[in-house]
Design an enzyme around this catalytic site. Structure first.
Site, PDB file in Angstrom:
ATOM      1  N   VAL A   1      -6.422   7.020   3.767  1.00  0.00           N
ATOM      2  CA  VAL A   1      -6.508   8.068   2.742  1.00  0.00           C
ATOM      3  C   VAL A   1      -5.216   8.211   1.944  1.00  0.00           C
ATOM      4  O   VAL A   1      -5.068   9.166   1.186  1.00  0.00           O
ATOM      5  CB  VAL A   1      -6.877   9.437   3.381  1.00  0.00           C
ATOM      6  N   ARG A   2      -4.290   7.250   2.103  1.00  0.00           N
ATOM      7  CA  ARG A   2      -3.047   7.368   1.342  1.00  0.00           C
ATOM      8  C   ARG A   2      -3.333   7.365  -0.160  1.00  0.00           C
ATOM      9  O   ARG A   2      -2.730   8.126  -0.922  1.00  0.00           O
ATOM     10  CB  ARG A   2      -2.087   6.233   1.705  1.00  0.00           C
ATOM     11  N   ALA A   3      -4.258   6.516  -0.602  1.00  0.00           N
ATOM     12  CA  ALA A   3      -4.570   6.453  -2.028  1.00  0.00           C
ATOM     13  C   ALA A   3      -5.126   7.779  -2.536  1.00  0.00           C
ATOM     14  O   ALA A   3      -4.809   8.215  -3.656  1.00  0.00           O
ATOM     15  CB  ALA A   3      -5.570   5.327  -2.294  1.00  0.00           C
TER      16      ALA A   3
ATOM     17  N   ASP B   1       0.812  -1.208   0.000  1.00  0.00           N
ATOM     18  CA  ASP B   1       0.000   0.000   0.000  1.00  0.00           C
ATOM     19  C   ASP B   1       0.851   1.266   0.000  1.00  0.00           C
ATOM     20  O   ASP B   1       0.439   2.309  -0.498  1.00  0.00           O
ATOM     21  CB  ASP B   1      -0.915  -0.007   1.227  1.00  0.00           C
TER      22      ASP B   1
END
Length: 334
Positions: free
Chosen positions: A242-244, A161
């Site tokens: 919320v990294r994406a 991720d």
């Protein structure tokens, strides 16, 4: 002895998504690097080395699998600090790669602890070393490129991720593409200097375009509609955290900057969405003609984590122009 020239980026064939992902990571290193999954012989290292030739200093640093934490981060001379009250820093691989490309072949075989450190530094753009109350930090704006062959092991989902963009390379190429690749490679191997000279104008155009994009990307604003589009895409994919979202917005800005646009548009998000979501998706997309046609599945580790195996989103028509050409005409929405 004159160093052998590197194969030029402008002469790469057959992997447009890989080339796009590498350029985006070079425009904004805080995207978090590119993870490339694919078999041997699919130009992974050649493409990474070619990217370095477009950047100032042409820095290309290879991280060996057996590297230690000290080799990666650098070290501090504690004796010098105690005796002379000064910090003596011995640069590591991260310092050497600042402003260039750090390449990790078979990153899935690298110790998880080193991968964590590496991704932390690349995301922040700063390397900080602390030893016994003494600290030193330096900039580390690095285009990180990692490769993996899933047959040799996989990354933990938590590490997967943290790579910004993901590209899966297929083993099969159509005959015309295979021919173009082989012709170019033979021509380069027979006369590297001559081949590079013939690509000089195209390479210089790429260098100038990349430099302009790197200068422009920080000036592009994220509008409300853009935030909603990205949030909806990530929510629909079942992505955790919320990294994406952050990566997709950064990548969309880099894409807009690469095309020389004054604003980030919906098409820029569409162009980068699958690069961001392919290794993070938890929710299968709705059944569609594209999925029924057998689009490639997400990484095996992501599929196992959810207990399912599904196709990727159907391919989008996006304005990824010929790399050395002019801006493309905008694609029409269906």
């Amino acid at each position: 002895m004159t160093p052998r020239p590197q194969y030029p980026f402008s002469a790469l064939h057959g992997q447009p998504q890989l080339q796009l992902a590498l350029l985006l990571a070079a425009i904004d290193p805080q995207i978090g690097g590119v993870l490339i999954e694919g078999p041997r012989g699919t130009a992974k290292s050649t493409s990474a080395r070619a990217l370095a030739e477009l950047l100032p200093g042409h820095r290309f640093v290879n991280l060996p699998l057996g590297a230690s934490e000290e080799q990666l981060l650098g070290s501090l001379d504690l004796q010098a600090a105690l005796q002379h009250a000064e910090v003596a820093f011995k640069p590591g691989l991260l310092a050497r790669a600042d402003g260039g490309v750090l390449y990790v072949d078979e990153v899935n075989l690298l110790a998880d602890g080193l991968v964590d450190l590496l991704l932390d530094v690349c995301a922040s753009g700063v390397n900080c070393i602390e030893r016994d109350g003494i600290s030193h930090q330096h900039e580390a704006r690095i285009a990180l490129v990692g490769t993996m062959n899933p047959e040799e092991g996989e990354l933990r989902p938590q590490l997967l991720d943290r790579f910004g963009l993901f590209v899966r390379l297929g083993a099969q190429l159509d005959p015309a593409t295979r021919e173009a690749i082989v012709r170019s490679r033979l021509a380069f191997d027979r006369d590297p200097a001559g081949f590079v000279a013939r690509q000089r104008d195209a390479q210089q155009a790429l260098v100038a375009r990349l430099e302009q994009a790197r200068a422009r990307v920080g000036e592009l604003a994220f509008g409300d509609a853009l935030h909603r589009q990205v949030s909806n895409l990530c929510h629909a994919a079942g992505v955790e955290g919320v990294r994406a979202d952050l990566v997709m917005l950064r990548a969309a800005a880099a894409h807009a900057a690469w095309l020389g646009q004054q604003a980030i548009g919906e098409a820029d998000v569409e162009a980068v969405a699958e690069l961001v979501l392919a290794h993070r998706r938890k929710t299968p997309p709705p059944e569609s003609p594209g999925a029924a046609a057998g689009n490639p599945p997400p990484p095996a580790s992501a599929a196992r984590q959810s207990g399912q195996d599904w196709g990727a989103l159907p391919p989008q028509a996006v304005p990824t122009a010929a790399l050395s050409g002019a801006r493309p005409l905008p694609t029409k929405k269906p």
